[in-house]
Design a protein around this motif. Structure first.
Motif, mmCIF file in Angstrom:
data_model
loop_
_atom_site.group_PDB
_atom_site.id
_atom_site.type_symbol
_atom_site.label_atom_id
_atom_site.label_comp_id
_atom_site.label_asym_id
_atom_site.label_seq_id
_atom_site.Cartn_x
_atom_site.Cartn_y
_atom_site.Cartn_z
ATOM 1 N N MET A 1 -27.508 -5.119 39.547
ATOM 2 C CA MET A 1 -28.588 -4.245 39.086
ATOM 3 C C MET A 1 -29.169 -4.797 37.788
ATOM 4 N N ARG A 2 -30.373 -4.322 37.443
ATOM 5 C CA ARG A 2 -31.010 -4.714 36.196
ATOM 6 C C ARG A 2 -30.863 -3.593 35.161
ATOM 7 N N ARG A 62 -26.241 -2.099 26.072
ATOM 8 C CA ARG A 62 -27.158 -1.458 27.013
ATOM 9 C C ARG A 62 -27.620 -0.132 26.404
ATOM 10 N N LEU A 63 -28.923 0.092 26.386
ATOM 11 C CA LEU A 63 -29.492 1.256 25.726
ATOM 12 C C LEU A 63 -29.575 2.440 26.675
ATOM 13 N N HIS A 97 -20.840 4.599 24.530
ATOM 14 C CA HIS A 97 -21.489 3.288 24.678
ATOM 15 C C HIS A 97 -21.890 3.069 26.132
ATOM 16 N N ASN A 98 -22.171 4.136 26.825
ATOM 17 C CA ASN A 98 -22.553 4.093 28.234
ATOM 18 C C ASN A 98 -24.066 4.257 28.337
ATOM 19 N N GLY A 99 -24.795 3.154 28.215
ATOM 20 C CA GLY A 99 -26.253 3.222 28.257
ATOM 21 C C GLY A 99 -26.766 3.439 29.667
ATOM 22 N N VAL A 100 -27.779 4.302 29.799
ATOM 23 C CA VAL A 100 -28.296 4.655 31.120
ATOM 24 C C VAL A 100 -29.637 4.007 31.429
ATOM 25 N N HIS A 101 -30.108 3.106 30.560
ATOM 26 C CA HIS A 101 -31.342 2.375 30.875
ATOM 27 C C HIS A 101 -31.007 1.237 31.844
ATOM 28 N N ALA A 102 -30.740 1.631 33.079
ATOM 29 C CA ALA A 102 -30.340 0.692 34.121
ATOM 30 C C ALA A 102 -30.688 1.297 35.474
ATOM 31 N N THR A 303 -39.782 4.087 33.709
ATOM 32 C CA THR A 303 -39.679 4.431 35.105
ATOM 33 C C THR A 303 -38.975 3.300 35.856
ATOM 34 N N PHE A 304 -38.224 3.664 36.905
ATOM 35 C CA PHE A 304 -37.398 2.704 37.637
ATOM 36 C C PHE A 304 -37.771 2.699 39.116
#
Length: 304
Positions: A1-2, A62-63, A97-102, A303-304
């Motif tokens: 994933m990105r 990861r942000l 530290h669990n970034g959700v911008h993924a 948006t994803f």
């Protein structure tokens, strides 16, 4: 994933799109296919290095704090959610530290709520962090109907939600904002206070206010206009305050049940979430640049 990450601190141009393994949900967790995620000043602080001294030593970060998306997989023991459900959720980034911008994110089921029905994901994604912070900050004031609350930054993303929730509780809200925000403030039941004319507080509240919710981080600048003993609720540690000031610093707690309450208010149009800009996550640098710009009124969303 990105995913949206930062490996070198600096300006918006330092935001990167990188590859990462798709995470799997552990017991009590959900994996969510992200549809939209808000960009917050806290993300910008990480990207810029402003909070570097407080971060773990890692090759990259990861942000991302909050999102809207679709449940993709359910961990053992989860009840109330199943694949295909539209949801919103919050990760306390500085703790986890669990970034959700993924493209995919894993969150505890306890931090997730059904998305507001009939509301676009770009709007829903802007609710969890600011909505829960506003709700928990209002709780911290201890005020009840009829009492007076001063909200600074009352037309911002956080302050605007706090204004709406406070007036719905029957509070008399003095809303400190810019001259161009008068209409927004009055439309949501607040009494407008020009941020450039703090002295007018003495006329609007000659007996003082019962509490302050300082979303604009004005801190000690407000003290000449407050009475001794005023309850002061801040969203970040503030400067020195007198010993008789009852200070509370709110550190948001992910709470799926209360997030569901907020989602219902949004779905019924009793609570308005504003979006300034929505851009594809592959252009996250543009979102960070917009967040740093002038005149932002509403959330900046990927948006994803």
């Amino acid at each position: 994933m990105r995913a949206v990450t930062v490996s070198t601190f600096g300006g918006p141009e330092n935001v990167e799109i990188t590859e990462a393994p798709v995470p799997g949900p552990a017991a009590g967790e959900l994996r969510i296919r992200t549809r939209a995620a808000a960009v917050h000043p806290a993300d910008a602080a990480v990207r810029s290095g402003a909070v570097a001294a407080y971060l773990p030593s890692l090759p990259s970060h990861r942000l991302g704090w909050d999102l809207a998306g679709t449940v993709d997989a359910v961990g053992e023991g989860v009840r109330g959610f199943r694949p295909g459900d539209e949801v919103i959720g919050l990760s306390h980034w500085f703790r986890s530290h669990n970034g959700v911008h993924a493209e995919y994110a894993v969150l505890p089921a306890s931090a997730v709520a059904p998305a507001p029905a009939g509301v676009d994901a770009t709007v829903a994604a802007a609710l969890p962090l600011n909505g829960l912070t506003a709700l928990q900050a209002l709780d911290a004031t201890g005020l009840t109907a009829g009492q007076t609350l001063l909200i600074t930054g009352a037309a911002g993303n956080l302050g605007g939600l706090a204004l709406q929730l406070a007036t719905a509780r029957g509070l008399d809200v003095l809303a400190l904002a810019g001259p161009g925000d008068r209409e927004f403030v009055t439309a949501h039941g607040g009494r407008f206070v020009d941020r450039d004319d703090l002295a007018s507080l003495a006329l609007l509240a000659p007996d003082g206010v019962d509490a302050v919710l300082d979303t604009a981080l004005l801190g000690p600048a407000l003290l000449p206009h407050l009475l001794p003993g005023t309850v002061f609720v801040a969203v970040r540690p503030t400067g020195d305050l007198p010993a008789d000031t009852r200070l509370t610093v709110v550190d948001v707690v992910p709470d799926g049940a209360r997030l569901a309450e907020l989602a219902e208010l949004v779905a019924s149009s009793a609570l308005t979430v504003r979006v300034d800009t929505a851009v594809p996550f592959t252009e996250a640098a543009k979102a960070h640049a917009r967040l740093a710009g002038r005149g932002v009124r509403g959330a900046v969303v990927l948006t994803f």
